[in-house]
Structures are given as structure tokens and as C-alpha cells.
Design an enzyme around this catalytic site. Structure first.
Site, PDB file in Angstrom:
ATOM      1  N   HIS A   1      -8.787   3.888   2.775  1.00 24.45           N
ATOM      2  CA  HIS A   1      -9.088   4.725   3.939  1.00 24.45           C
ATOM      3  C   HIS A   1     -10.592   4.799   4.216  1.00 24.45           C
ATOM      4  CE1 HIS A   1      -5.000   6.240   3.395  1.00 24.45           C
ATOM      5  NE2 HIS A   1      -5.083   6.808   4.571  1.00 24.45           N
TER       6      HIS A   1
ATOM      7  N   GLU B   1      -6.872  10.463   8.213  1.00 22.86           N
ATOM      8  CA  GLU B   1      -5.496  10.487   8.755  1.00 22.86           C
ATOM      9  C   GLU B   1      -5.373  11.460   9.935  1.00 22.86           C
ATOM     10  OE1 GLU B   1      -2.142   9.949   6.374  1.00 22.86           O
ATOM     11  OE2 GLU B   1      -3.079   8.139   5.596  1.00 22.86           O
TER      12      GLU B   1
ATOM     13  N   ASP C   1       0.856  -1.190   0.000  1.00 25.79           N
ATOM     14  CA  ASP C   1       0.000   0.000   0.000  1.00 25.79           C
ATOM     15  C   ASP C   1       0.889   1.236   0.000  1.00 25.79           C
ATOM     16  OD1 ASP C   1      -2.608   1.310   0.172  1.00 25.79           O
ATOM     17  OD2 ASP C   1      -1.940   1.970   2.134  1.00 25.79           O
ATOM     18  N   SER C   2       0.311   2.362  -0.436  1.00 19.60           N
ATOM     19  CA  SER C   2       1.069   3.617  -0.414  1.00 19.60           C
ATOM     20  C   SER C   2       1.379   4.053   1.012  1.00 19.60           C
ATOM     21  CB  SER C   2       0.283   4.709  -1.140  1.00 19.60           C
ATOM     22  OG  SER C   2      -0.992   4.854  -0.559  1.00 19.60           O
TER      23      SER C   2
ATOM     24  N   CYS D   1     -11.097   3.227  -1.956  1.00 20.34           N
ATOM     25  CA  CYS D   1      -9.843   3.684  -1.334  1.00 20.34           C
ATOM     26  C   CYS D   1      -9.824   3.034   0.041  1.00 20.34           C
ATOM     27  CB  CYS D   1      -9.823   5.206  -1.207  1.00 20.34           C
ATOM     28  SG  CYS D   1      -8.457   5.824  -0.198  1.00 20.34           S
TER      29      CYS D   1
ATOM     30  N   CYS E   1      -3.759  -1.018  -2.412  1.00 23.80           N
ATOM     31  CA  CYS E   1      -4.041   0.386  -2.723  1.00 23.80           C
ATOM     32  C   CYS E   1      -4.836   0.443  -4.033  1.00 23.80           C
ATOM     33  CB  CYS E   1      -2.714   1.131  -2.865  1.00 23.80           C
ATOM     34  SG  CYS E   1      -2.871   2.813  -3.444  1.00 23.80           S
TER      35      CYS E   1
END
Lengths: 249, 249
Positions: B183, B150, B7-8, B181, B70
Site C-alpha cells: 500500500h 484504502e 496478495d491479501s 507494504c 504481500c
């Protein structure tokens, strides 16, 4: 004078804008590390490494001066960048601190510092301002302002909600507000409205111009600065933003 | 099976969580490119380059499979990563598309795809869903959800304002909402509330588990998966988030 301006991305263009308005330089080489932006959420060691790599990039040009337009890099990597560079390196944090000194006579002035998570964690502004005798300091990491501005959101419900999120515990408007990230001048009108007209906003671009004018003897104005833009990814996108923000033809 | 998860940054941990819940693997090597995160605002060529570099990293381990957790990397770099890899490479986008196929019988189902700017620009979900016969598709780049999550903002005024910002033109709730995504599952409760209980949420982690269970014959459960975490900056910070999100001891 031929100078280099380094930023993690496009934010440093707000600093270039101030430089162009004051017609200080013959040539400006702008380098944005767009492939690794943002720096404000990254670590000290990573930021230092990226800063040194930027100095390496600038070695391709014969520069008289390098301006670090990114507050996060200025806060962490300035010393290491100076050690690697063949010309003077000046950062926006020291310029912002000196701008406070020049505009706030009263050492009891209440100063609020805004910045990315990394900049605020560094305490670079607080350390410099304490050294000058200011003690009434507060700092807030307002990292969301960066993606908001990058999504072209400069006012409205989301900006208002973000102000309440970050500033709800601030009872009295500060005497000065340091816009400690080059993205923040893009929402300065909203910040001025929120805190009121009595709060002085310290803008990295204006601060660096003031600092340079004191350091160097600029005898000649340069109405036509040669501008060159470089980026670690998609320089065309950077150039396009630059043309809009700087009203270039 | 010994697998790699790329993942990034930290978002892919939501995919690891699903894998652990289903006890599929003996060993998981997680690699987050935290020094260059986020990818969702970056360019195709940069994303491909970073994807290939992740494959190079995984060559230090003898892996049976690599999962690209990702969505942005899955959307752009899967083919190039497969060419470089010595084992199969599976991405969350194809898994999400197959999850739609398995849960939405009606080809007229209204599907709303959410993702980063880069993922949405790639049209990877639309292309795959069109190939399966779905035509009632809408897509929104909801990039602000990443920095909100985040910053540990999962509900409240800012989330509500961001929903109104992105979704104000959506008149009818979709039959399915693709959380494109890693997140986004962290705000899935709020998204479910906003769109209502009739909207099916497609989650990359659950989709990839379902996809793997169809592809491989998992005869044995692994209640104690060996987990190893690597990051291009500050692996300690990644490990700390992993311990919280995955309830590790």
C-alpha cells in the site's frame, strides 16, 4: 442466564463491559472472529456467511440468548443468524434505535449516525429511526476510528485531524450521536468534547443493557459472571485485552 | 510465462503495475484474499494457513511461477508455501533486500524499514539485511498507512499527522526507505517530500521486477499481458480498482 456475545474482534468487549457493570448474566461466552477482522470494510454476503458461522460456533454451548455486539453484523446478518439459531438473537443496532426512542422525545431531533463503511451503507439505523418518526438524520462512515483505536490512539493530533476530515461539513452539533461501532466508545470523551456537552452519545453497550432490561425480567443480580473467551485466532491476545479493558483479575 | 500473484487484498496491484510496465509476462492470474484482508494485524499461524490456502487456489491453473506480492505473507509463510507449491514461489521481501544490495554500496548506509505490525514483528527485512552486512537499520510499524490509503487519503493533514506520529523520533533522514507494504507506494510522493530527495525509496514492485530480470532470461517482451482477477469476496470491486490503478480498458 447463559449468553453468547459475538463480535468480529475485540470491539464487542465494550458491550461485555456494560453487561458486567449491570451484573445481568450468570455466564457470558464471548466469541471474536479475530482471524477475519475487520468486517466493516467487507461485503454483505461475506458478513452474512461469517454471521451464520458464528451461530454454528455457539451451537457447542447451550445458550439462552445470543447478543450480536458488532454493528456491522447486526446491520446485515441478523435475520439469517436468527434462522440458524436455536435461541433468541439480539443485535446492537435495534438496541441503539430503541435507545434513541427512549431518550429523544422530539421527533425533529437531529441525529448523527457514525459507523463503519458497511454499517453506514446498510442504512440499518436510518431505516429503523425513520420507522419511529425521526427524519432529521445524517450518517458518516468514520472507518479510520477503528484502526486508530486498535493502535491505542484515543486522543491527540491524529484524532483531531480525523474529526476535521469527517466532520468539517457539519455546521451544527447533533442532538444525539450514535456510536454505531463498538470501537467508538473508546474515543467518546473526545467526541463529546468536539460536539459539546449538549449532544447525547448513544453507546451500543448501554443501549443493549437497557433493551435487555425491558425484554427480560432480571430478578437476580450476578456479581460474579463466569466469562469464557474464544477467538478464531490467538485467543490469548483477546483474553489479554479483555483483562485490561474489563479490569479482570 | 504464466504467473500467479497473491496478495491479501488490492495492495499487490502496485506490484502488477510494475510487471506490466516492464512487459515481462504472457499471463498474470491475480488472487486477492479480500474476504479476510488485512493480514498485517494478524498472527503468524493464521498468515501461514492463509498462504498455504492461496497455493491451493493456484493449483487450478498451470503456473510457471507464483509471486507473493504481500510483504506480510512473504515475511512469514514463504517456506510453507514453497513446500505446498508445484512451481517456484518468490516473495517481495527477498526482492526488497536484494534491491538494497544493488543500490546501496556502503554497508554503513542507514536503512529505515516500514511495514505492517506483523511484517515488522517478523524482523524478516532486518535478518536478510544483516546477513548482507548492513547494520545501520531501523524499523517502524506504520500500520495506519493501510486504512488511510484504502480511504483514498494520499496527502493532506491526516497523512502529515501520521508522519509526525510515527517519525517524530527520527533525527536524520535515512539513506534508504523500504516501503515494506504494497500500500505504501501510493503515498511515496509524500514520504519522499518528508524525508527529502536524498533518501532512496525501495518499492516492492520495482524490486521484484529487478529480481526476476536477474533470475530469468526474459528474451521476449509481452506488450499485451492477459490479466485475470480473482478474489475471495467481491471480485467485481477488485476488478474495478485494478482498472483504475492499472489504467486498463
Amino acid at each position: 442466564m447463559k449468553i453468547g456475545v459475538f463480535d468480529s474482534g475485540i470491539g464487542g468487549l465494550t458491550v461485555v463491559k456494560s453487561m458486567l457493570e449491570h451484573k445481568l448474566f450468570e455466564e457470558i461466552i464471548y466469541y471474536g472472529d479475530t482471524a477475519r477482522v475487520p468486517y466493516g470494510t467487507k461485503d454483505k454476503n461475506t458478513i452474512i456467511r461469517y454471521g451464520i458461522e458464528a451461530i454454528e460456533f455457539f451451537k457447542n454451548f447451550e445458550l439462552d440468548l445470543i447478543i450480536v455486539a458488532c454493528n456491522t453484523v447486526s446491520a446485515y446478518a441478523l435475520e439469517e443468524m436468527r434462522e440458524s439459531a436455536q435461541c433468541p438473537v439480539i443485535g446492537v443496532v435495534e438496541a441503539g434505535i430503541l435507545a434513541c426512542k427512549n431518550s429523544l422525545e422530539d421527533k425533529d431531533s437531529n441525529i448523527l449516525i457514525l459507523g463503519t463503511k458497511a454499517t453506514i451503507k446498510s442504512k440499518a439505523y436510518e431505516i429503523g429511526l425513520c420507522d419511529l418518526g425521526y427524519t432529521n438524520l445524517d450518517a458518516k462512515a468514520t472507518g479510520l476510528f477503528v484502526p486508530l483505536v486498535e493502535e491505542d490512539i484515543f486522543s491527540g493530533e491524529l484524532i483531531d485531524a480525523s474529526f476535521r476530515h469527517y466532520f468539517s461539513d457539519i455546521k451544527n452539533s447533533p442532538n444525539a450521536l450514535i456510536l454505531g461501532c463498538t470501537h467508538f466508545p473508546l474515543i467518546e470523551d473526545e467526541l463529546q468534547k468536539y460536539f459539546g456537552q449538549d449532544t447525547k452519545l448513544i453507546h451500543s453497550g448501554e443501549a443493549i443493557v437497557e433493551h435487555l432490561q425491558k425484554q427480560f425480567n432480571f430478578t437476580k443480580k450476578h456479581p460474579k459472571t463466569i466469562l469464557k473467551f474464544f477467538a478464531s485466532e490467538n485467543p490469548e491476545a483477546l483474553k489479554s485485552v479483555a483483562h485490561n479493558w474489563l479490569n479482570l483479575k
